[in-house]
Design a protein around this motif. Sequence first.
Motif, PDB file in Angstrom:
ATOM      1  N   SER A 126     -20.304 -46.075 -38.530  1.00  0.00           N
ATOM      2  CA  SER A 126     -20.081 -44.709 -39.323  1.00  0.00           C
ATOM      3  C   SER A 126     -21.178 -44.925 -40.295  1.00  0.00           C
ATOM      4  N   TYR A 127     -21.071 -43.953 -41.347  1.00  0.00           N
ATOM      5  CA  TYR A 127     -22.184 -43.940 -42.439  1.00  0.00           C
ATOM      6  C   TYR A 127     -21.561 -43.629 -43.783  1.00  0.00           C
ATOM      7  N   PHE A 128     -21.976 -44.460 -44.656  1.00  0.00           N
ATOM      8  CA  PHE A 128     -21.709 -44.372 -46.047  1.00  0.00           C
ATOM      9  C   PHE A 128     -23.083 -44.472 -46.701  1.00  0.00           C
ATOM     10  N   PRO A 129     -23.177 -43.706 -47.976  1.00  0.00           N
ATOM     11  CA  PRO A 129     -24.407 -44.130 -48.577  1.00  0.00           C
ATOM     12  C   PRO A 129     -24.583 -45.333 -49.414  1.00  0.00           C
ATOM     13  N   PHE A 130     -23.168 -45.943 -49.708  1.00  0.00           N
ATOM     14  CA  PHE A 130     -23.346 -47.228 -50.156  1.00  0.00           C
ATOM     15  C   PHE A 130     -22.987 -48.414 -49.640  1.00  0.00           C
ATOM     16  N   THR A 131     -23.144 -48.347 -48.135  1.00  0.00           N
ATOM     17  CA  THR A 131     -22.971 -49.660 -47.287  1.00  0.00           C
ATOM     18  C   THR A 131     -24.221 -49.368 -46.299  1.00  0.00           C
ATOM     19  N   GLU A 132     -24.644 -50.493 -45.726  1.00  0.00           N
ATOM     20  CA  GLU A 132     -25.626 -50.625 -44.615  1.00  0.00           C
ATOM     21  C   GLU A 132     -25.420 -51.859 -43.905  1.00  0.00           C
ATOM     22  N   PRO A 133     -25.327 -51.878 -43.073  1.00  0.00           N
ATOM     23  CA  PRO A 133     -24.350 -50.957 -42.051  1.00  0.00           C
ATOM     24  C   PRO A 133     -22.880 -50.417 -42.342  1.00  0.00           C
ATOM     25  N   SER A 134     -22.566 -49.249 -42.054  1.00  0.00           N
ATOM     26  CA  SER A 134     -21.308 -49.014 -42.435  1.00  0.00           C
ATOM     27  C   SER A 134     -20.403 -48.764 -41.133  1.00  0.00           C
ATOM     28  N   ALA A 135     -19.130 -48.860 -41.495  1.00  0.00           N
ATOM     29  CA  ALA A 135     -18.193 -48.830 -40.332  1.00  0.00           C
ATOM     30  C   ALA A 135     -16.932 -47.886 -40.889  1.00  0.00           C
ATOM     31  N   GLU A 136     -16.166 -47.412 -40.003  1.00  0.00           N
ATOM     32  CA  GLU A 136     -14.752 -47.089 -40.022  1.00  0.00           C
ATOM     33  C   GLU A 136     -13.875 -48.181 -39.872  1.00  0.00           C
ATOM     34  N   PHE A 137     -12.881 -48.464 -40.197  1.00  0.00           N
ATOM     35  CA  PHE A 137     -11.731 -49.311 -39.422  1.00  0.00           C
ATOM     36  C   PHE A 137     -10.633 -48.848 -39.128  1.00  0.00           C
ATOM     37  N   ASP A 138     -10.212 -49.073 -37.965  1.00  0.00           N
ATOM     38  CA  ASP A 138      -8.931 -48.757 -37.324  1.00  0.00           C
ATOM     39  C   ASP A 138      -7.840 -49.697 -37.065  1.00  0.00           C
ATOM     40  N   VAL A 139      -6.719 -49.505 -37.253  1.00  0.00           N
ATOM     41  CA  VAL A 139      -5.707 -50.374 -36.999  1.00  0.00           C
ATOM     42  C   VAL A 139      -4.913 -49.924 -35.539  1.00  0.00           C
ATOM     43  N   GLN A 140      -4.605 -50.871 -34.724  1.00  0.00           N
ATOM     44  CA  GLN A 140      -3.956 -50.639 -33.598  1.00  0.00           C
ATOM     45  C   GLN A 140      -2.623 -51.162 -33.524  1.00  0.00           C
ATOM     46  N   ARG A 141      -1.643 -50.138 -33.451  1.00  0.00           N
ATOM     47  CA  ARG A 141      -0.198 -50.393 -33.430  1.00  0.00           C
ATOM     48  C   ARG A 141       0.195 -51.096 -32.016  1.00  0.00           C
TER      49      ARG A 141
ATOM     50  N   TRP B  80      -4.021 -46.076 -32.068  1.00  0.00           N
ATOM     51  CA  TRP B  80      -4.886 -46.237 -33.096  1.00  0.00           C
ATOM     52  C   TRP B  80      -4.643 -45.514 -34.347  1.00  0.00           C
ATOM     53  N   LEU B  81      -4.694 -46.075 -35.420  1.00  0.00           N
ATOM     54  CA  LEU B  81      -4.823 -45.076 -36.643  1.00  0.00           C
ATOM     55  C   LEU B  81      -5.861 -45.499 -37.454  1.00  0.00           C
ATOM     56  N   GLU B  82      -6.701 -44.557 -37.993  1.00  0.00           N
ATOM     57  CA  GLU B  82      -7.976 -44.690 -38.745  1.00  0.00           C
ATOM     58  C   GLU B  82      -7.438 -44.797 -40.342  1.00  0.00           C
ATOM     59  N   LEU B  83      -7.702 -46.018 -40.931  1.00  0.00           N
ATOM     60  CA  LEU B  83      -7.537 -46.361 -42.157  1.00  0.00           C
ATOM     61  C   LEU B  83      -8.471 -46.020 -43.108  1.00  0.00           C
ATOM     62  N   GLY B  84      -9.854 -46.566 -42.935  1.00  0.00           N
ATOM     63  CA  GLY B  84     -10.642 -46.503 -44.257  1.00  0.00           C
ATOM     64  C   GLY B  84     -12.083 -46.596 -43.823  1.00  0.00           C
ATOM     65  N   GLY B  85     -13.046 -46.644 -44.778  1.00  0.00           N
ATOM     66  CA  GLY B  85     -14.370 -47.194 -44.499  1.00  0.00           C
ATOM     67  C   GLY B  85     -14.677 -48.365 -45.214  1.00  0.00           C
ATOM     68  N   CYS B  86     -15.947 -48.832 -44.557  1.00  0.00           N
ATOM     69  CA  CYS B  86     -16.272 -50.034 -45.042  1.00  0.00           C
ATOM     70  C   CYS B  86     -17.664 -50.369 -44.532  1.00  0.00           C
ATOM     71  N   GLY B  87     -18.093 -51.717 -44.812  1.00  0.00           N
ATOM     72  CA  GLY B  87     -19.693 -51.941 -44.586  1.00  0.00           C
ATOM     73  C   GLY B  87     -20.280 -52.963 -45.339  1.00  0.00           C
ATOM     74  N   MET B  88     -21.386 -53.245 -45.351  1.00  0.00           N
ATOM     75  CA  MET B  88     -22.524 -54.393 -45.988  1.00  0.00           C
ATOM     76  C   MET B  88     -22.780 -53.472 -47.218  1.00  0.00           C
ATOM     77  N   VAL B  89     -22.821 -54.121 -48.338  1.00  0.00           N
ATOM     78  CA  VAL B  89     -22.920 -53.259 -49.765  1.00  0.00           C
ATOM     79  C   VAL B  89     -24.527 -53.219 -49.674  1.00  0.00           C
ATOM     80  N   HIS B  90     -24.764 -51.830 -49.832  1.00  0.00           N
ATOM     81  CA  HIS B  90     -26.305 -51.651 -49.712  1.00  0.00           C
ATOM     82  C   HIS B  90     -26.939 -52.160 -50.811  1.00  0.00           C
ATOM     83  N   PRO B  91     -28.473 -52.643 -50.470  1.00  0.00           N
ATOM     84  CA  PRO B  91     -29.065 -53.423 -51.454  1.00  0.00           C
ATOM     85  C   PRO B  91     -29.221 -52.452 -52.652  1.00  0.00           C
ATOM     86  N   ASN B  92     -29.431 -51.304 -52.762  1.00  0.00           N
ATOM     87  CA  ASN B  92     -29.498 -50.543 -53.838  1.00  0.00           C
ATOM     88  C   ASN B  92     -28.273 -50.486 -54.709  1.00  0.00           C
ATOM     89  N   VAL B  93     -27.115 -50.754 -54.089  1.00  0.00           N
ATOM     90  CA  VAL B  93     -25.965 -50.691 -54.944  1.00  0.00           C
ATOM     91  C   VAL B  93     -25.875 -52.254 -55.632  1.00  0.00           C
TER      92      VAL B  93
END
Length: 337
Positions: free
Chosen positions: A257-272, A277-290
């Motif tokens: 996925s894409y978020f300005p504050f993470t690189e790389p970014s992802a959405e995380f889903d949970v499987q019942r 699947w249900l989409e839960l939220g966003g995540c990623g590796m903290v961007h160096p600028n952050v």
Amino acid sequence: MIDEIRAARDAALSQIEAAGSLQEVAELDARLLGKQGQLAGFKRQLGALATIDEKKAAGQAVNDAMESVSGALRRRTADLGNAALAAQVAAERLDLTEYAGRPTRGHAHLVTQAWERLEDVFVGLGFRIAEGPEVESDWHNFEALNMVEGHPARGEFDTLFVDHAAEGEQPGRVLLRTHTSPVQIRTMLEQEPPIYIVAPGRVFRRDTPDATHMPVFHQIEGLVVDRGITMADLAGTIEAFTKAFFGSDFSSRLRPSYFPFTEPSAEFDVQRPDGSWLELGGCGMVHPNVLRAGGLDPEVWSGFAFGFGIDRMAVMRHDVADIRDMYTNDLRFIEQF
Ligand code: DAH
């Protein structure tokens, strides 16, 4: 004549005694003591009596009769007034010590329940709880999170600005935080790594309430900053959280996925357990600028972050059809949970 006067008086007294209301007493008063009354009639007949002595005795008898009648009227008025007051007091009596039945025991609101369970699970995974203000600076909410002025991602946040200029800030740069991510910045500026925090809190967006949106809602943010943190740590943490929060028969996945504050970014889903699947939220590796905005050297430190909606979790967990139901405070709804 004197006998007649006394008879009239006795009749009057027993009528007064029988009067059942203040209204009746007032009517009797007008009738018995008025100019057209019987006693007044005797007075007019006094002149026709033969002797001075007779006039005197009869006049005295009329006066006595009038006095006892008016005394009886006064007493009856007072008695009825007291009775009415006593009746009113009895009717309006509030026994504050009265036991009104089985006391109902309240419970935490749905969102609070989800919030607290999330805290419990993350504390169990070794995270600490962090907080930030709901009224936030543009810098913490956007700029430090790699969304400089004019960044298109700002437009997606439907920001509510506050009419207040903080010290050293231009007017129009104070806002209601649109997400819990600014707590990442505040935490990095406040404490040295290693950082393992979650920050649950209230967030705000200019939105018309509908079945799936509220202008005020809740998110939980996660931030880890340490040496040598990788995407595998992120995926492992999300998986451990999923199993601890939803149950061991649930699992998780990351989607690019894409978020300005993470690189790389992802959405995380949970499987019942049923495979859906249900989409839960966003995540990623903290961007160096952050990391830099948080005062940290990206060559030394790395980390991951995640964020998701608490209200949404509560809605999904309890199959709530309309998110607005959670905030109208209708006990018929609230008591179900
Ligand atoms: N702040 C994002 C939002 O409100 C959610 C989010 C996405 C938080 C990715 C994060 C992240 O920490 O890494 O939409």
